[in-house]
Scaffold this motif. Structure first.
Motif, PDB file in Angstrom:
ATOM      1  N   PRO A  17       0.319  -1.322  -0.318  1.00 41.27           N
ATOM      2  CA  PRO A  17      -0.034  -0.080  -0.184  1.00 41.27           C
ATOM      3  C   PRO A  17       0.385   1.620   0.331  1.00 41.27           C
ATOM      4  O   PRO A  17       0.444   2.504  -1.188  1.00 41.27           O
ATOM      5  N   GLU A  18       1.860   0.851   0.536  1.00 39.15           N
ATOM      6  CA  GLU A  18       2.839   1.926   0.986  1.00 39.15           C
ATOM      7  C   GLU A  18       3.215   3.002  -0.813  1.00 39.15           C
ATOM      8  O   GLU A  18       3.980   3.162  -0.948  1.00 39.15           O
ATOM      9  N   SER A  19       3.467   2.073  -1.357  1.00 37.76           N
ATOM     10  CA  SER A  19       4.149   1.952  -2.962  1.00 37.76           C
ATOM     11  C   SER A  19       2.967   3.333  -4.087  1.00 37.76           C
ATOM     12  O   SER A  19       3.431   3.610  -4.688  1.00 37.76           O
ATOM     13  N   ILE A  20       1.357   2.599  -3.129  1.00 38.48           N
ATOM     14  CA  ILE A  20       0.880   3.944  -4.171  1.00 38.48           C
ATOM     15  C   ILE A  20       0.822   5.433  -4.284  1.00 38.48           C
ATOM     16  O   ILE A  20       0.858   5.637  -2.899  1.00 38.48           O
ATOM     17  N   GLY A  21       0.746   5.471  -5.619  1.00 33.72           N
ATOM     18  CA  GLY A  21       0.680   6.868  -5.525  1.00 33.72           C
ATOM     19  C   GLY A  21       2.143   8.044  -5.696  1.00 33.72           C
ATOM     20  O   GLY A  21       2.927   8.805  -5.567  1.00 33.72           O
ATOM     21  N   LEU A  22       2.874   6.885  -4.925  1.00 33.76           N
ATOM     22  CA  LEU A  22       4.625   7.970  -5.286  1.00 33.76           C
ATOM     23  C   LEU A  22       4.990   8.121  -6.825  1.00 33.76           C
ATOM     24  O   LEU A  22       4.583   6.789  -7.781  1.00 33.76           O
ATOM     25  N   SER A  23       5.514   9.065  -6.744  1.00 42.83           N
ATOM     26  CA  SER A  23       5.707   9.626  -8.252  1.00 42.83           C
ATOM     27  C   SER A  23       7.123   8.777  -8.870  1.00 42.83           C
ATOM     28  O   SER A  23       6.964   8.225 -10.243  1.00 42.83           O
ATOM     29  N   TYR A  24       7.777   8.376  -8.097  1.00 43.01           N
ATOM     30  CA  TYR A  24       8.426   7.277  -8.870  1.00 43.01           C
ATOM     31  C   TYR A  24       8.469   5.018  -8.951  1.00 43.01           C
ATOM     32  O   TYR A  24       9.167   4.149  -9.587  1.00 43.01           O
ATOM     33  N   ILE A  25       7.422   5.258  -9.181  1.00 41.91           N
ATOM     34  CA  ILE A  25       6.969   4.028  -9.252  1.00 41.91           C
ATOM     35  C   ILE A  25       5.511   3.887  -9.545  1.00 41.91           C
ATOM     36  O   ILE A  25       4.565   4.820  -8.974  1.00 41.91           O
TER      37      ILE A  25
END
Length: 142
Positions: A17-25
């Motif tokens: 869940p912490e990966s969602i919304g990150l600009s580099y992922i």
């Protein structure tokens, strides 16, 4: 990997869940085939610490001449050698260092490792290699 910028593709269902919304992922979710994502990548990362289902994906990456950064567990049961067929990393910080190194090292070195991985797959896991091995076993047992 270009201009010092890295975009991570998390391909498959149930991303952290912490990966969602990150600009580099970029999170894909479930996909029918990972092949287009491998083909579009400069490198494949396999931080595997348990289980064994990912080994085929590593071989898929290598068959497309992609350099692979992997743990010992990820290549367990193969004859792959670190720094020859793949780039080794064990701890999360090792993966970070290896990714940064890929941005800095000579492209020829990356290509050499990718080609060695490709040759390993070609000579050990291709259809022809497996059929030849099977025929050799059958011939010796008759």
């Amino acid at each position: 990997l270009s201009n010092g910028k890295v975009l991570f593709l998390l391909v498959g269902p149930d991303p952290p869940p912490e990966s969602i919304g990150l600009s580099y992922i970029k999170v894909t979710g479930y996909v029918e085939s990972i092949a287009p994502y491998i083909a579009a990548s400069d490198a494949c990362i396999a931080p595997i610490y348990h289980g064994g289902g990912v080994k085929m994906k590593i071989l898929d990456c290598m068959s497309l001449k992609k350099v692979v950064i992997a743990t010992r567990k990820a290549v367990e049961g193969t004859l792959l050698k670190p720094w020859i067929h793949y780039i080794p990393a064990e701890e999360p910080i090792d993966f970070v260092h290896r990714i940064v190194e890929l941005l800095r090292i000579d492209r020829k070195q990356i290509t050499k490792i990718a080609n060695e991985g490709y040759n390993y797959v070609k000579f050990n896991h291709s259809t022809n290699a497996v059929v030849d091995m099977l025929l050799g076993v059958l011939k010796d047992s008759i």
